[in-house]
Design a protein around this motif. Structure first.
Motif, mmCIF file in Angstrom:
data_model
loop_
_atom_site.group_PDB
_atom_site.id
_atom_site.type_symbol
_atom_site.label_atom_id
_atom_site.label_comp_id
_atom_site.label_asym_id
_atom_site.label_seq_id
_atom_site.Cartn_x
_atom_site.Cartn_y
_atom_site.Cartn_z
ATOM 1 N N UNK A 60 0.812 -1.205 0.000
ATOM 2 C CA UNK A 60 0.000 0.000 0.000
ATOM 3 C C UNK A 60 0.843 1.252 0.000
ATOM 4 N N UNK A 61 1.970 1.231 0.701
ATOM 5 C CA UNK A 61 2.855 2.401 0.740
ATOM 6 C C UNK A 61 3.369 2.753 -0.647
ATOM 7 N N UNK A 62 3.714 1.730 -1.422
ATOM 8 C CA UNK A 62 4.207 1.975 -2.784
ATOM 9 C C UNK A 62 3.130 2.671 -3.615
ATOM 10 N N UNK A 63 1.903 2.171 -3.533
ATOM 11 C CA UNK A 63 0.822 2.747 -4.333
ATOM 12 C C UNK A 63 0.521 4.180 -3.880
ATOM 13 N N UNK A 69 3.023 11.076 -6.225
ATOM 14 C CA UNK A 69 4.058 11.469 -7.169
ATOM 15 C C UNK A 69 3.494 11.758 -8.558
ATOM 16 N N UNK A 70 2.568 10.923 -9.029
ATOM 17 C CA UNK A 70 2.038 11.100 -10.383
ATOM 18 C C UNK A 70 0.990 12.204 -10.471
ATOM 19 N N UNK A 75 -2.182 18.501 -8.308
ATOM 20 C CA UNK A 75 -2.498 18.996 -6.973
ATOM 21 C C UNK A 75 -1.917 20.391 -6.728
ATOM 22 N N UNK A 76 -0.714 20.631 -7.228
ATOM 23 C CA UNK A 76 -0.062 21.914 -6.960
ATOM 24 C C UNK A 76 -0.655 23.064 -7.757
#
Length: 259
Positions: A60-63, A69-70, A75-76
């Motif tokens: 889950x951490x990877x996802x 990241x993607x 978002x910014x």
């Protein structure tokens, strides 16, 4: 550059072929209020992530890290109140994403299984590069019964996929703010009931209701319809309907579908 934190994200998820591309324009009319993106790039990788995660082959951490990241650029630059993402690829990634977002909401769109199968076949599920990927690339197809995967019967494979994906999504109902709608009640009719349901979705994601006339005008312009009719290469037979009846009876009953 740090990623701006979002208080909530609404995911519109399904098996695909359920009209979810419609919402990208429909919910993003006033981008100061809401932004709805349909399969924002990159999205296809989340199909593998969904399937591998559900089989305990990815953490889950990877996802969660991949998602942040993607989506960093989105978002910014996002200035609105409500961010909505419409993508069938991400159906299995909701739990990991919910660990890093203050609030996750889910809208589940479900379509009659026979019509879904026909639409997905017409969209090239078993042809060309899509067919090659489904048959040969590990993790692209969901982890349905091995014998069904090996059957080379795309109708049976899609029937099993309809059950599997919808059951995964249905499990979110008790964990997150959740709405579910039938494709047919949203897109196969042009009446006040369809408008009411669209306004329920608008309210759920934080948008103001729209006038019935405006809602029906949007519904008159479907998005991403299949342009080919190739599904008649494969017959939907009694064995396929029996499979759906025997294995998907809870979903059929819940959404009031008959075969």
């Amino acid at each position: 550059m740090e990623t701006k934190e979002l208080p909530s994200i609404t995911f519109i998820i399904s098996t695909g072929r359920t009209g979810t591309q419609f919402f990208a324009n429909y919910l993003s009319q006033n981008r100061q209020k809401a932004l709805c993106l349909h399969e924002p790039h990159p999205s296809r990788r989340f199909k593998w992530y969904s399937n591998f995660y559900l089989e305990n082959k990815l953490s889950g951490n990877f996802i969660a890290n991949q998602y942040i990241s993607t989506r960093k650029r989105v978002f910014n630059t996002f200035q609105g109140d409500s961010y909505i993402e419409s993508s069938n690829f991400i159906f299995g990634c909701i739990d990991p994403i919910a660990t890093i977002i203050d609030e996750v909401k889910v809208i589940h769109i479900i379509r009659h299984p026979v019509n879904y199968i026909i639409s997905h076949l017409n969209k090239g599920f078993w042809n060309g590069i899509k067919g090659f990927t489904a048959r040969n690339i590990p993790g692209w197809l969901e982890y349905i019964d091995k014998d069904i995967k090996k059957s080379n019967d795309p109708v049976l494979i899609l029937a099993a996929r309809w059950i599997y994906v919808n059951e995964i999504i249905a499990h979110y109902e008790n964990r997150y703010p959740f709405l579910s709608f039938r494709f047919e009640d949203l897109f196969s009719r042009r009446d006040s009931n369809a408008s009411v349901k669209l306004n329920q979705i608008r309210n759920f994601v934080g948008c103001e209701a729209m006038d019935e006339k405006d809602n029906l005008n949007y519904l008159s312009k479907p998005a991403n319809k299949s342009k080919k009719s190739i599904s008649d290469q494969w017959n939907i037979e009694k064995k396929h309907l029996d499979y759906l009846m025997n294995n998907g009876k809870n979903l059929l009953s819940k959404f009031n579908y008959e075969l």
